[in-house]
Design a protein around this motif. Structure first.
Motif: not given
Length: 435
Positions: A84-87, A296-298, A301-302, A307-309
């Motif tokens: 969800l973070p990128p959305f 860049l933040l995407m 961070l995302s 990938l961990l997900g």
């Protein structure tokens, strides 16, 4: 009845997955099957996840959000943290920047002096009331589709990665001739022993024979292999040496180049984008800088979170197994949930086993003409001269040390050394005559 229903569902899914086999792609049969299996496993994961996240009975109660047990709760937390973070970030960017930029553009494009001064505020009001609603609706639909797609895709990522970067860009595998070449090269490399650096020497022999057949003695990798041959150091050759000494090391060291480019993006933003905006602070560069900063933040961070997900998705069924084992709930569950769990874990195990062999295969193929693209390869129809040069070079590298040891043992150090040097000189002359 329960068992019959489960068998019917599994049979239907199997029918769908087997029909998709014709759509798979791969340089050879293991890669072909691996790509298909990855897509099928992600498809099956839909049924696996749905059957478990809504699981609720007398022993596994659904208290989270009124419907989900701890198994579903873990899955929801995983999606919320990694998918969800990128959305959410896109929504924040739109509210803080995008919405106001659109209003400014609409106002600027419709600004009029005199009698039609009312057009700009009217169009802005229409956008706020109607256009913004359309944007929000499209965003919600995009989020639903995007979350489902990004959550489902897991093993397919590795299949797409192998196909895009290690197959289609390197080999014209659909060609019958190229397919035969790949098969014969893999058979030759696969017959290597685990001693005397035999496998890497065989790959070096393939590169040597290819450039010899093309009369391309000026190639950087060709020169390097010949130099190592003369210095008798091919038995210490590494995969990295082949990549570093090819014509285009940047292409051959793919992961190193990709990792370097990943971290250089931030440096580019600091050195190029920000100075461009500060030196000329207009609306165009402001929007461009905001978009680049958001990207860049995407990326930083995302992307790592996602990938961990994917790793958490792979481990999710084993969390279920651990939970059921800890509380002794195996006998309290229905056949359907247990079947979905067992099949999904079984598919993962098959992928891991096949993945090892597929990775090994593409490791070998990557070092055949490392850094070269499909357009830069040209395999002759008549491969007999190629194989003749290959085996002559390979035998001179691998069998001369054995011959030397036999001669030293039979004739002693002095005479044996003279004879072995004479044998080596003959072999060197044979190789020179091919040039």
């Amino acid at each position: 009845t329960n068992i019959v229903s489960v068998c019917s569902i599994i049979l239907s899914m199997t029918s769908i997955m087997t029909k998709s086999l014709v759509l798979s792609q791969g340089a050879e049969w293991k890669s072909y099957f691996f790509c298909w299996l990855c897509v099928c496993t992600d498809f099956f994961s839909i049924f696996f996840v749905v059957s478990w996240i809504f699981l609720s009975n007398d022993y596994i109660s659904g208290t989270f959000l009124g419907h989900f047990s701890v198994i579903g709760q873990v899955w929801i937390y995983k999606v919320a943290i990694t998918v969800l973070p990128p959305f959410v970030f896109i929504a924040i960017c739109y509210v803080l920047v995008g919405f106001w930029c659109l209003c400014f553009v609409i106002w600027k494009e419709n600004s009029r002096h005199g009698e039609r001064w009312w057009e700009a505020p009217l169009f802005v009001a229409l956008f706020v009331l109607c256009g913004n609603a359309v944007v929000v609706f499209l965003y919600v639909v995009g989020v639903i589709i995007g979350v489902l797609l990004f959550e489902i895709v897991c093993f397919t990522i590795s299949a797409v990665w192998i196909f895009l970067f290690f197959t289609i860009d390197r080999w014209d595998y659909s060609s019958t001739k190229t397919a035969e070449v790949i098969k014969s090269l893999l058979a030759f490399v696969g017959d290597a022993s685990f001693k005397n650096n035999d496998r890497i020497i065989r790959i070096a022999a393939i590169n040597y024979a290819y450039f010899k057949q093309k009369n391309n003695s000026a190639d950087a990798l060709m020169k390097y292999i010949e130099e190592q041959y003369k210095q008798e150091t091919l038995h210490t050759l590494r995969y990295r040496d082949l990549r570093d000494h090819c014509t285009v090391p940047k292409n051959a060291n793919f992961f190193q180049t990709l990792w370097k480019a990943y971290w250089e993006l931030f440096g580019y933003f600091i050195k190029e984008s920000i100075p461009k905006f500060t030196s000329n602070p207009n609306f165009k560069y402001f929007v461009q800088t905001c978009v680049e900063l958001a990207a860049l933040l995407m990326i930083y961070l995302s992307l790592p979170l996602y990938l961990l997900g994917r790793i958490a998705t792979i481990l999710y069924p084993y969390f279920i197994i651990a939970y059921l084992s800890w509380y002794g709930l195996w006998s309290k569950l229905h056949v359907f949930e247990l079947s979905m769990l067992g099949i999904y874990v079984g598919l993962q195990c098959i992928i891991f086993v096949f993945g090892f062999f597929v990775f090994r295969t593409h490791l070998w193929l990557w070092h055949v003409l490392p850094g070269a693209k499909d357009s830069g390869m040209s395999w002759s129809k008549d491969m007999k001269p190629f194989w003749k040069k290959l085996y002559r070079f390979y035998d001179s590298v691998q069998w001369l040390p054995v011959i030397k040891e036999i001669l030293m043992r039979q004739f002693g150090d002095d005479i044996g050394l003279i004879i072995s040097d004479y044998v080596k000189a003959i072999k060197d002359d044979d190789l020179d005559e091919e040039t």
